[in-house]
Design an enzyme around this catalytic site. Structure first.
Site, PDB file in Angstrom:
ATOM      1  CB  SER A 142      -0.932   0.023   1.219  1.00  0.00           C
ATOM      2  OG  SER A 142      -1.647  -1.180   1.328  1.00  0.00           O
ATOM      3  N   GLY A 155      -4.665   0.538   0.321  1.00  0.00           N
ATOM      4  CA  GLY A 155      -5.023  -0.542  -0.609  1.00  0.00           C
ATOM      5  C   GLY A 155      -5.311  -1.882   0.032  1.00  0.00           C
ATOM      6  CD  GLU A 156      -0.842  -4.423   1.538  1.00  0.00           C
ATOM      7  OE1 GLU A 156      -0.385  -5.561   1.654  1.00  0.00           O
ATOM      8  OE2 GLU A 156      -0.226  -3.410   1.908  1.00  0.00           O
TER       9      GLU A 156
END
Lengths: 797, 285
Positions: A524, A732-733
């Site tokens: 990320s 993101g993750e």
């Protein structure tokens, strides 16, 4: 800088039209003259000695142009621990381990050739479970572990199956446990799962007649591919060129290096020819990489006020056959072992164990969903046992500014507010403890935290330049495999230089010969690291533009402003459009100054310190943390065990929302992926044959659109990250980390059963409910009163 | 898949039969949604594919002289599902068909192909069994009909002879107007094989009504639970729980990736009870 125009706005994806129309080209779309096709000879044994590989018959088969096998390529590769050769040499370690490969004019000829490769195996005892792997006298998956090259911050144990062991020793765990008023212990398990990217792995390579290697590959990290290919073949970085076109999904499975060495090994055998290795969906499941399995044992000791005083976390990771990448997941899980909580006294062990299963590697979340599955259920368990509201219990123990993580890092004011995230999602799904309850309907919450797991010196760089019409080109080497990096990069560049975002072109399909360096698109880290580099490059661009304009207008640069595509001098009312500056400025008499405007800049996180090798204490082990929480509402079918996730609400402290549309997409996508690993996904390996038995989309299910919860919500807290671009941090993750645990906690709230082993299937819930009802009947029977009929939900009495 | 595979697409049934008699290792091809994946994984390796989709006679849905409905072997499931006569007279068949794969897949897959694949989990088969459908077949020895109740002989096996092809599936007029539900458990909500499928149907407007209970994915073939039907016909919906027990006794599930034998058996009971209860709910104004 004037008011935000590009950042913070729902800018459309810059790659959207290309992807929707099919103009975007992926590796498998690329056409190569006289392409050779590849069939890989893979081990049918989970563990065996390779006594001999005979390729002569294959080499003579019709259409076969190259055959490559083990001993010809003795060098090891692996991003953190070099434990893998291109092909198995003396030993195979999982069903699917490459032993040889054949390149031929057609796929059929390659398959026919591969069938002629003869391999003599002497089967060895395989191990599939971590408990078996760490037992004394267990067969060794890597007898040479002690001789492998490894980065200094990974600690393999020679003579064992332990490829890394990170210890957290904080405070006085034993003493605090003795002083605890209540102690709770639970074991939770996570199976191996697969990434299931829409585009399976594919790599194409050629060695030209001068010996230069060129690779086109579906990968997350072109420069790391180049770096590791050089290690693996003893090549100079100057002679290897890697291109990454558009990528159809990665989720970590295309981080590091994957099929590229097989393609290059064959290409070396037939110089001048392009060689393509492409796995089908079946092979994608077991022969590429998977997420690691986890067995987590947690012990929690609390004081009379419900504050956790002692916390033990024992994480055993099933790394599969190779741990080159997975060793760092073990490390990340270690230094994050306490999740979003402040535990004053900690005994933590994160241990990676080799087994004869498919290869564990990076997967969105990098170990965090797995440990949160355990930790967030344990926190819920403890709260419920103590009779404390799970939301209050979390707030009581949550990390925050001034509190210390498990490594002893005291969080700054800019670290983010998990407490706000908890409160917002709890309010969104209505987790008020006094709420009206319906039978077999429940609400649950789970927190999430993650830092970028990467080497301390992982860097990103960018190049920015102009075309003649003042189109701003931004060259990046982060890969946009769906997360929206190219769009975010355009937004930062447009914002920093105050040009319309439509005039920015992000060159996002890197070529290592021409593009700026970037370590990897993982962790990320791209919005944050590439974003920072773009802002720095933009400052240099601005300096050049103003310097040329100042000379052109005969005024000091300090009196000039760059705005809306022109450089203007407010006092005189004169201005110059960028198109007259970006290639140099020409005076009326013909002489010119300046020149093509361009800049490069980089970003490298500052001040990171290694962990202490014995206790893992460190004042700054990671660049940043992103905290968040999710709350879910479920309904349970008492008779079938089916769990319907009705609503999921997410909240993360992301520092600064760069693009509201993209971050919502990331969040909803992460939730759905979390729903998949939470309720249906498990790669099942037959422990007699070592084969993955559900290696197809028929037998391995990921969510379909019909499984998406009816209501999804996403909120964001914006506590600016001091060293983030405009305050932003990674997301993101994180969006898939808490989902399975939140579902499990909601399930418990709904019907009082707890599933310890992922995934939460209907049958497991049905069994747990049956067990619980049987227990209730027995207790009622022992007490001499008839059992109350359980309330039905959609059930017919 | 071999690249030298021969492909033929005759326009008459006779030609198709002749082609198959010349190539005994061949296979008839309809939608290919089962056959092609099986070829790709090596489970089947026909020397020639004889595609039946261009044979006009096999592409029709038409009423039979005695008021039944004939569904040609090459009619895509999507056309079955949306056909006005199917929806009006055999709505439960449309419901079962709609659970097979996804809409794009149903544009290719066929009813005949689904039953010839003879999966124990065949969703369309439960309706065909419940409706006493009759399979029309033809071979070089001539035409014949096979009742659905004798069509399946085991997992992946049917009573068809080598070289014989299915021409149509006929739904008899006597099976018109059954109301009910196809209740189905699967690992995810869409596009998944049934872990358990239970059809519960009851004839509309007859006294006493006829009941139909057919089960998918709980025995070597899709089956009818006849004893359960008879009990309901004799004693009505109040006997749902006992009928559910009889249906559980009728099934012989296995444990596989989708569920255990025990779970499947128990779910047959749950879904039969629910199916009967839903009949009552639907019947009430």
């Amino acid at each position: 800088m004037s008011a935000p125009r590009a950042v913070g706005r729902e800018v459309e994806r810059v790659d959207g039209v290309e992807k929707v129309t099919g103009a975007a080209r992926y590796t498998a779309d690329l056409k190569f003259p006289r392409l050779l096709h590849v069939a890989v000879v893979r081990s049918p044994h989970p563990h065996a000695r390779v006594l001999g590989v005979r390729t002569e018959r294959a080499a003579r088969a019709a259409g076969v142009r190259a055959v490559a096998s083990g001993r010809d390529f003795p060098l090891h590769t692996g991003i953190y621990l070099k434990d893998q050769t291109v092909f198995a040499t003396d030993r195979v370690r999982f069903v699917g381990d490459p032993v040889a490969a054949v390149a031929a004019e057609t796929p059929e000829e390659a398959a026919a050739g591969a069938a002629l490769v003869e391999v003599d195996y002497e089967p060895l005892r395989p191990i599939f479970d971590v408990e078996e792997g760490i037992a004394d006298g267990a067969p060794l998956v890597h007898p040479d572990l002690g001789r492998y090259e490894v980065v200094p911050w990974i600690q393999p144990k020679a003579g064992t199956n332990v490829c890394n062991h990170l210890k957290i020793r904080k405070g006085d765990y034993e003493g605090a446990l003795r002083r605890s008023s209540r102690v709770f212990e639970n074991v939770f398990r996570v199976p191996q799962v697969q990434h299931v990217p829409l585009e399976p792995h594919v790599s194409v390579a050629r060695v030209d007649l001068a010996g230069k290697v060129e690779v086109h590959t579906s990968a997350q990290s072109p420069f790391t591919v180049r770096h590791l290919l050089c290690a693996c073949f003893g090549l100079s970085h100057g002679d290897v060129r890697v291109h990454v076109p558009y990528v159809g999904g990665g989720f970590g499975g295309k981080a590091g290096i994957n099929l590229e060495p097989i393609a290059v090994a064959l290409a070396k055998r037939c110089p001048g020819r392009w060689v393509r290795v492409m796995v089908d969906r079946h092979e994608e499941f077991f022969a590429t990489v998977v997420r690691q399995g986890l067995t987590a044992t947690l012990v929690t000791g609390v004081d009379r006020h419900g504050k956790v005083q002692a916390q033990k976390m024992h994480y055993l990771w099933n790394c599969g056959a190779y741990g080159g990448y997975g060793v760092n997941i073990v490390r990340a899980a270690g230094y994050t072992c306490g999740g979003a909580y402040e535990f004053p006294n900690v005994w933590g062990d994160s241990i990676g164990v080799y087994t004869n299963r498919p290869v564990g590697s990076a997967y969105r979340g990098f170990g965090m969903q797995e440990i949160h599955w355990a930790l967030e259920q344990q926190m819920d368990f403890v709260a419920c046992e103590l009779g404390i509201d799970p939301v209050e219990f979390r707030l009581l123990n949550a990390l925050g500014a001034g509190k210390a993580t498990v490594t002893g890092q005291v969080l700054d004011e800019d670290a983010g507010r998990v407490d706000l995230c908890i409160r917002k999602v709890a309010a969104e799904v209505g987790m008020d403890p006094a709420r009206q309850r319906r039978p077999y309907s429940g609400k649950g919450i789970a927190c999430a935290v993650k830092a970028p797991a990467m080497p301390n010196d992982a860097a990103s760089s960018v190049v920015m330049k102009f075309a003649e019409d003042a189109t701003l080109e931004v060259l990046i080497s982060g890969i946009d495999y769906g997360q929206g990096l190219m769009t975010v990069a355009a937004q930062f560049a447009a914002e920093a230089l105050d040009v319309p975002v439509e005039t920015v072109r992000v060159r996002g399909c890197p070529d290592t010969d021409l593009s700026p360096y970037d370590w990897q698109t993982v962790a990320s880290r791209q919005t944050w690291a590439t974003g920072n580099a773009i802002l720095r490059a933009a400052e240099e661009i601005r300096r050049q533009l103003l310097a040329t304009a100042a000379e052109a207008l005969g005024v000091p640069p300090g009196e000039l402003a760059l705005a809306r595509g022109t450089v203007a001098h407010a006092a005189s009312g004169r201005s110059i459009p960028l198109a007259r500056l970006v290639m140099g400025y020409q005076f009326p008499d013909g002489h010119a100054i300046g020149g093509p405007v361009s800049a490069s800049a980089s970003y490298l996180p500052e001040g990171l310190l290694f962990l202490d090798p014995e206790t893992s204490q460190s004042a700054k082990p990671v660049a940043k943390w992103t905290f968040g929480a999710q709350a879910v509402e479920v309904s349970v079918d008492r008779e079938t065990g089916q769990v319907t996730v009705e609503k999921v609400s997410a909240c993360y402290d992301v520092g600064h929302v760069i693009n509201p549309g993209l971050i919502r997409g990331q969040t909803y996508g992460g939730i759905v992926q979390g729903l998949g690993t939470g309720t249906m996904e498990e790669l099942i390996v037959d422990t007699t044959t070592g084969r993955a038995v559900n290696a197809s989309l028929m037998d391995y299910k990921i969510p379909s659109f019909e499984d998406v919860p009816a209501v999804l919500t996403a909120e964001f807290v914006e506590t600016p990250q001091r060293d983030g671009p405009m305050g932003a941090r990674g997301i993101g993750e994180h969006t898939m980390i808490p989902t399975p645990a939140a579902i499990a906690n909601a399930l418990f709230d709904a019907c009082g059963v707890r599933i310890h082993d992922l995934p939460i299937t209907a049958e497991k819930v049905w069994r747990a409910l049956r067990e619980k009802e049987r227990g209730e009947r027995e207790r009622a029977g022992a007490a001499g009163v008839p059992a109350a009929a359980p309330a039905a939900s959609g059930a017919i009495a | 898949m071999p690249s030298d595979l021969d492909y033929r697409s005759p326009s008459t049934v006779d030609h198709a039969l002749a082609l198959m008699s010349e190539a005994p290792g061949g296979a008839f091809l309809l939608g290919g949604t089962d056959l092609l994946p099986q070829m790709r994984t090596g489970r089947r390796a026909p020397s020639v594919l004889v595609d039946l989709k261009r044979i006009a006679e096999l592409r029709e849905i038409r009423e039979t002289a005695d008021g039944g409905l004939s569904i040609g072997a090459a009619v895509p499931l999507a056309d079955v599902e949306t056909h006005p006569l199917v929806r009006a007279r055999y709505a439960l068949l449309a419901e079962c068909v709609s659970t097979v794969g996804a809409w794009p897949l149903r544009q290719r897959a066929t009813l005949a192909g689904n039953i010839c694949n003879a999966s124990p989990a065949a969703d369309t088969a439960v309706a065909l069994l419940a409706f006493d459908a009759v399979v029309g077949a033809v071979s070089s020895e001539g035409r014949r009909t096979l009742p659905m109740s004798r069509f399946f002989t085991g997992p992946g096996r049917t009573a068809l002879r080598p070289g014989e092809l299915v021409t149509d599936v006929v739904l008899p007029a006597t099976s018109r107007g059954f109301a009910g539900s196809y209740l189905r458990l699967s690992r995810r909500k869409g596009m998944d094989l049934a872990t358990v499928g239970v059809l519960v149907g009851r004839s509309d407007g007859e006294l006493p009504p006829r009941y139909r209970i057919a089960l998918a994915a709980v025995a070597p073939t899709p089956i009818r639970a006849v004893a359960a039907e008879e009990l309901l016909e004799a004693r009505g919906p109040k006997a749902a729980a006992e009928a559910a027990e009889l249906a559980m006794d009728a099934c012989a599930p296995i444990t596989d990736l989708r569920g255990s034998a025990e779970y499947r058996r128990e779910m047959v009971g749950v879904l039969v009870r629910r199916g009967v209860a839903m009949l009552e709910r639907k019947a009430r104004p």
